[in-house]
Design a protein around this motif. Structure first.
Motif, PDB file in Angstrom:
ATOM      1  N   THR A 179       0.823  -1.243   0.000  1.00 16.96           N
ATOM      2  CA  THR A 179       0.000   0.000   0.000  1.00 16.96           C
ATOM      3  C   THR A 179       0.851   1.284   0.000  1.00 16.96           C
ATOM      4  OG1 THR A 179      -0.358   0.437   2.399  1.00 16.96           O
ATOM      5  CG2 THR A 179      -1.827  -1.200   1.371  1.00 16.96           C
ATOM      6  N   ALA A 180       2.157   1.155  -0.257  1.00 19.13           N
ATOM      7  CA  ALA A 180       3.036   2.345  -0.198  1.00 19.13           C
ATOM      8  C   ALA A 180       2.593   3.418  -1.201  1.00 19.13           C
ATOM      9  CB  ALA A 180       4.482   1.946  -0.474  1.00 19.13           C
ATOM     10  N   LYS A 181       2.141   2.983  -2.382  1.00 21.46           N
ATOM     11  CA  LYS A 181       1.772   3.973  -3.411  1.00 21.46           C
ATOM     12  C   LYS A 181       0.419   4.593  -3.088  1.00 21.46           C
ATOM     13  CE  LYS A 181       4.736   1.630  -6.612  1.00 21.46           C
ATOM     14  NZ  LYS A 181       4.837   0.555  -7.609  1.00 21.46           N
ATOM     15  N   ALA A 182      -0.506   3.778  -2.591  1.00 23.23           N
ATOM     16  CA  ALA A 182      -1.828   4.307  -2.222  1.00 23.23           C
ATOM     17  C   ALA A 182      -1.689   5.370  -1.138  1.00 23.23           C
ATOM     18  CB  ALA A 182      -2.726   3.179  -1.731  1.00 23.23           C
ATOM     19  N   ARG A 183      -0.738   5.200  -0.239  1.00 27.13           N
ATOM     20  CA  ARG A 183      -0.573   6.162   0.860  1.00 27.13           C
ATOM     21  C   ARG A 183      -0.339   7.573   0.307  1.00 27.13           C
ATOM     22  NH1 ARG A 183       1.319   3.902   6.142  1.00 27.13           N
ATOM     23  NH2 ARG A 183       0.730   1.714   6.072  1.00 27.13           N
ATOM     24  N   ILE A 184       0.390   7.672  -0.810  1.00 26.51           N
ATOM     25  CA  ILE A 184       0.655   9.003  -1.395  1.00 26.51           C
ATOM     26  C   ILE A 184      -0.652   9.606  -1.900  1.00 26.51           C
ATOM     27  CG2 ILE A 184       1.902  10.241  -3.219  1.00 26.51           C
ATOM     28  CD1 ILE A 184       4.010   7.967  -3.098  1.00 26.51           C
TER      29      ILE A 184
END
Ligand code: SAH
Ligand code: AVI
Length: 319
Positions: A91-96
């Motif tokens: 979920t690292a990209k969704a966090r942005i």
């Protein structure tokens, strides 16, 4: 457990969809396996290690585009929308995106059920006010979205160039399926890795530390553990190369010798040098991906790339 009960349990194991797919793939010429089966708990952790490798440019490049363009991307996400991510991983990209847009609910969809549950729990500790509704599902098959987002506008998010792991015809089918799921007027944010120098591509899939090799070989370990097969991992080697005419990286597991392996009570013979094709990672141009998306009814709304044009992020709109 009695002998009869053990035999019945083994027969059930061999009737699972995973067993059927493995038998079908290893009986085919050339042999092949679905890349989606890489992602058991350990496979998901190995993929996370890949994303931090110096050779594996896609993750840091796409993260850079997301950071730089977060405000522009957020304009495609209506206030109160549900963000549905296909293959959410860490979920690292969704966090942005979640930091930049007023999203009411986040629906991470992933086949790696244990990893999905722990990443969703971690995200909910970090963003306690966000409604997180994880769905453990194979996104190549029909699945239902949570009833709680029924009335919300939906925006799809499919980063990582995971769509490149489909054959182009399957990718078009997936995009049609996503169109039905997201509904008329929806936007879809999709990350696509671009065709580039062969050396850069091949290094990304055959790193010096051997993490991608471990990721590839873990598929055999999973088949041993879940289907009681007897692959000797020492007798297979990781191979990755760019197939230029087909615009794809191919990953294979090559048999180091002539050997036989027992899989679901069947003998699977391997010649020395014979391979199992375990993954394709298609590389597109901006235009070739837009043409593919158009086949499924998606029009280009915006596209962002990094300065080296290694990676592209597309905002698509359902006509
Ligand atoms: N989106 C993350 C992870 C990409 S790795 C990123 O960009 O870094 C690919 C992810 O898709 C993994 O988490 C894997 O478990 C998931 N995945 C692969 N095939 C899938 C399928 N058929 N259905 C659902 N999830 C799948
Ligand atoms: C998830 N997917 C987009 C990765 C890729 O680059 O094709 C999987 C991967 N395979 C080897 N390294 C990474």
């Amino acid at each position: 457990m009695s002998m009869l009960a053990r035999t019945a349990a083994r027969a059930r194991l061999h009737e699972s969809e995973f067993a059927r797919d493995v038998i079908a793939g290893l009986s085919a010429r050339p042999k092949w396996l679905w890349a989606k089966y890489f992602y058991d708990d350990h496979g998901s952790q190995l993929f996370e290690q890949i994303t931090a490798l110096p050779e594996y440019y896609p993750t840091r490049t796409e993260l850079g585009i997301l950071e730089d363009r977060a405000a522009e991307i957020a304009r495609f996400i209506p206030t109160g929308a549900a963000l549905i991510e296909f293959g959410s991983g860490s979920t690292a990209k969704a966090r942005i995106v979640l930091r930049a847009a007023a999203v009411a609910a986040y629906v991470p969809v992933d086949i790696s059920a244990g990893f999905l549950a722990s990443e969703a729990a971690r995200l909910s500790r970090d963003l306690p006010n966000l409604r997180i509704l994880p769905v453990a599902a194979d996104f190549t098959k029909p699945f239902a979205l949570p009833a709680a987002i029924r009335t919300r506008p939906r925006v799809g998010f499919f980063p990582g160039s995971t769509i490149g792991n489909f054959e182009p015809s399957q990718a078009a089918e997936f995009l049609r399926h996503a169109a039905r799921l997201l509904g008329a007027g929806a936007h879809f944010i999709v990350g696509i890795d671009l065709v580039k120098d062969q050396r850069v591509l091949e290094a990304a899939y055959d790193d010096a530390a051997g993490v991608t090799a471990a990721f590839n070989l873990n598929l055999l370990r999973r088949i041993n553990r879940e289907l009681g097969a007897d692959f000797d991992l020492e007798r297979f080697r990781h191979k990755a190369f760019f197939n230029r005419p087909q615009h794809r990286i191919e990953m294979h597991l090559e048999s180091r010798a002539a050997q036989s392996v027992l899989v679901c009570d069947r003998v699977v013979p391997f010649a020395a040098g014979e391979t199992i094709h375990t993954e394709s990672s298609y590389k597109y141009t901006v235009e070739s991906f837009q043409a593919l998306a158009a086949q499924a009814g998606w029009s280009p709304a915006a596209v962002w790339t990094d300065p080296k044009r290694y990676f592209s992020l597309h905002a698509l709109r359902l006509a």
